[in-house]
Write a protein that holds these residues in place. Sequence first.
Motif, PDB file in Angstrom:
ATOM      1  N   LEU A 133      46.665 -29.200 -10.728  1.00  0.00           N
ATOM      2  CA  LEU A 133      46.904 -27.762 -10.785  1.00  0.00           C
ATOM      3  C   LEU A 133      47.740 -27.305  -9.592  1.00  0.00           C
ATOM      4  O   LEU A 133      48.667 -26.494  -9.737  1.00  0.00           O
ATOM      5  CB  LEU A 133      45.570 -27.012 -10.817  1.00  0.00           C
ATOM      6  CG  LEU A 133      45.652 -25.483 -10.778  1.00  0.00           C
ATOM      7  CD1 LEU A 133      46.467 -24.955 -11.962  1.00  0.00           C
ATOM      8  CD2 LEU A 133      44.256 -24.879 -10.779  1.00  0.00           C
ATOM      9  N   CYS A 134      47.425 -27.820  -8.415  1.00  0.00           N
ATOM     10  CA  CYS A 134      48.197 -27.454  -7.230  1.00  0.00           C
ATOM     11  C   CYS A 134      49.639 -27.922  -7.363  1.00  0.00           C
ATOM     12  O   CYS A 134      50.578 -27.216  -6.977  1.00  0.00           O
ATOM     13  CB  CYS A 134      47.554 -28.043  -5.985  1.00  0.00           C
ATOM     14  SG  CYS A 134      48.276 -27.431  -4.448  1.00  0.00           S
TER      15      CYS A 134
ATOM     16  N   LYS B 104      42.246 -30.561  -9.903  1.00  0.00           N
ATOM     17  CA  LYS B 104      42.674 -29.539  -8.946  1.00  0.00           C
ATOM     18  C   LYS B 104      43.997 -29.932  -8.291  1.00  0.00           C
ATOM     19  O   LYS B 104      44.859 -29.071  -8.042  1.00  0.00           O
ATOM     20  CB  LYS B 104      41.597 -29.325  -7.886  1.00  0.00           C
ATOM     21  CG  LYS B 104      40.382 -28.547  -8.384  1.00  0.00           C
ATOM     22  CD  LYS B 104      39.355 -28.353  -7.274  1.00  0.00           C
ATOM     23  CE  LYS B 104      38.156 -27.552  -7.770  1.00  0.00           C
ATOM     24  NZ  LYS B 104      37.112 -27.395  -6.723  1.00  0.00           N
TER      25      LYS B 104
ATOM     26  N   LEU C  44      36.795 -27.709 -12.173  1.00  0.00           N
ATOM     27  CA  LEU C  44      37.707 -28.844 -12.259  1.00  0.00           C
ATOM     28  C   LEU C  44      37.305 -29.952 -11.290  1.00  0.00           C
ATOM     29  O   LEU C  44      36.772 -29.702 -10.210  1.00  0.00           O
ATOM     30  CB  LEU C  44      39.137 -28.406 -11.940  1.00  0.00           C
ATOM     31  CG  LEU C  44      39.768 -27.323 -12.814  1.00  0.00           C
ATOM     32  CD1 LEU C  44      41.207 -27.085 -12.379  1.00  0.00           C
ATOM     33  CD2 LEU C  44      39.698 -27.688 -14.284  1.00  0.00           C
TER      34      LEU C  44
ATOM     35  N   ALA D 296      41.490 -22.319  -3.546  1.00  0.00           N
ATOM     36  CA  ALA D 296      41.419 -22.063  -4.984  1.00  0.00           C
ATOM     37  C   ALA D 296      40.479 -20.884  -5.205  1.00  0.00           C
ATOM     38  O   ALA D 296      39.404 -20.813  -4.613  1.00  0.00           O
ATOM     39  CB  ALA D 296      40.908 -23.297  -5.716  1.00  0.00           C
TER      40      ALA D 296
ATOM     41  N   THR E 291      40.722 -18.761 -13.978  1.00  0.00           N
ATOM     42  CA  THR E 291      41.059 -19.871 -14.858  1.00  0.00           C
ATOM     43  C   THR E 291      42.382 -20.505 -14.433  1.00  0.00           C
ATOM     44  O   THR E 291      43.158 -19.928 -13.655  1.00  0.00           O
ATOM     45  CB  THR E 291      41.185 -19.410 -16.315  1.00  0.00           C
ATOM     46  OG1 THR E 291      42.340 -18.556 -16.441  1.00  0.00           O
ATOM     47  CG2 THR E 291      39.933 -18.669 -16.776  1.00  0.00           C
ATOM     48  N   VAL E 292      42.631 -21.686 -14.969  1.00  0.00           N
ATOM     49  CA  VAL E 292      43.886 -22.393 -14.688  1.00  0.00           C
ATOM     50  C   VAL E 292      45.082 -21.530 -15.074  1.00  0.00           C
ATOM     51  O   VAL E 292      46.045 -21.383 -14.309  1.00  0.00           O
ATOM     52  CB  VAL E 292      43.913 -23.732 -15.454  1.00  0.00           C
ATOM     53  CG1 VAL E 292      45.317 -24.337 -15.463  1.00  0.00           C
ATOM     54  CG2 VAL E 292      42.905 -24.703 -14.857  1.00  0.00           C
TER      55      VAL E 292
ATOM     56  N   ASN F 205      37.575 -22.403 -15.640  1.00  0.00           N
ATOM     57  CA  ASN F 205      37.583 -21.923 -14.268  1.00  0.00           C
ATOM     58  C   ASN F 205      37.957 -23.057 -13.317  1.00  0.00           C
ATOM     59  O   ASN F 205      37.558 -24.216 -13.514  1.00  0.00           O
ATOM     60  CB  ASN F 205      36.205 -21.380 -13.881  1.00  0.00           C
ATOM     61  CG  ASN F 205      35.985 -19.971 -14.405  1.00  0.00           C
ATOM     62  OD1 ASN F 205      36.900 -19.348 -14.941  1.00  0.00           O
ATOM     63  ND2 ASN F 205      34.777 -19.479 -14.276  1.00  0.00           N
ATOM     64  N   ILE F 206      38.690 -22.724 -12.274  1.00  0.00           N
ATOM     65  CA  ILE F 206      39.126 -23.726 -11.306  1.00  0.00           C
ATOM     66  C   ILE F 206      37.921 -24.410 -10.655  1.00  0.00           C
ATOM     67  O   ILE F 206      37.947 -25.605 -10.379  1.00  0.00           O
ATOM     68  CB  ILE F 206      40.034 -23.075 -10.243  1.00  0.00           C
ATOM     69  CG1 ILE F 206      41.323 -22.589 -10.893  1.00  0.00           C
ATOM     70  CG2 ILE F 206      40.351 -24.048  -9.121  1.00  0.00           C
ATOM     71  CD1 ILE F 206      42.225 -21.808  -9.977  1.00  0.00           C
TER      72      ILE F 206
ATOM     73  N   TYR G 126      45.506 -18.551 -12.699  1.00  0.00           N
ATOM     74  CA  TYR G 126      46.009 -19.021 -11.400  1.00  0.00           C
ATOM     75  C   TYR G 126      47.517 -19.225 -11.450  1.00  0.00           C
ATOM     76  O   TYR G 126      48.261 -18.754 -10.572  1.00  0.00           O
ATOM     77  CB  TYR G 126      45.290 -20.327 -11.070  1.00  0.00           C
ATOM     78  CG  TYR G 126      45.628 -20.958  -9.739  1.00  0.00           C
ATOM     79  CD1 TYR G 126      45.045 -20.511  -8.557  1.00  0.00           C
ATOM     80  CD2 TYR G 126      46.502 -22.040  -9.668  1.00  0.00           C
ATOM     81  CE1 TYR G 126      45.327 -21.118  -7.338  1.00  0.00           C
ATOM     82  CE2 TYR G 126      46.790 -22.656  -8.462  1.00  0.00           C
ATOM     83  CZ  TYR G 126      46.202 -22.196  -7.296  1.00  0.00           C
ATOM     84  OH  TYR G 126      46.488 -22.796  -6.101  1.00  0.00           O
TER      85      TYR G 126
END
Length: 311
Positions: free
Chosen positions: A144-145, A141, A136, A88, A93-94, A132-133, A97
């Motif tokens: 998000l992945c 996370k 998290l 990451a 940011t999300v 920001n990642i 990304y």
Amino acid sequence: MTSALEVRGITKEFGATKAVDNVSFSLDAGEICGFIGPNGAGKTTTMRIVSTLELPDRGDVFVDGVSVLGSAREVRAKIGFMPDAYGAYSATTVMEYLDFFARAHGLRGRARAHTIASVIDFTALHPLATKNIDALSKGMKQRLCLAKTLLHDPKLLILDEPAAGLDPRARVELRELVSALGDSGKAVLLSSHILTELAEVCDSVAVIEAGKLQAKGRVDDMMRETRAHADVVCRVLGDAEAALRTIAEMPHVTGARLDQGNITFSFTSGDQERAQLLAELVRRGVQPLDFAARDTNLEDVFLSVTQGTLQ
């Protein structure tokens, strides 16, 4: 009808070790398959071969009918791989990304904006879009992945230990997302050591040990087969020692013993025979108060088809 995934006799050797040894299995569209085995069994190597990240020494894999050996680029457009560890980017940011990976998949203009909005909506990441990642939690996370993995709308998802390190609520939420993906028609190959989680989300399981596939089948069928060799606990009214002697001489009964006043034994046949056993005990004067097979779970299935082999 073409399978979403067909693994045909793949073998991968690292020196003298066969990490994967002639493994074959298939998944249909909408099928969620739990891929289970001890550490070092060959799960991750198999997943990396399916994901085109590793070449098999022998055999081939077909995703939606396309060979990973002959058309790796085309296969990559059909799969989404979520590894057990991923990078990451700090100070990203999300939204940044997801936008980066959407562009990497060739999405442009309104299509890119619509796709990012769709995966954010599915994974419920709206409140975190500008975070920001680095800030998290582990669970967020993972979400998000998963969102990144869905950007190109793959037919097959390969999820390697997605629930590792998550708290109970995050595991439940991830399980619900995976179930929804199966309901939408995506095939999912999911590895995990949390067998209770797999039992609640998977349609089928594939068990691998020492590089060899030991079993593959529907969860209900494998549990039913395991129940045919179930442990039974019986509590009786009256002389437990006499009842133990009677039970021990009955067909399909092994290992009968007294355990804290209960008679416990292994029964190596099916439900019909177990019912006949209970009727025969009553006919012989035994008075059972409780007579039940211990509940079967995926852990029992795993233990019944593996031998603890290391390599």
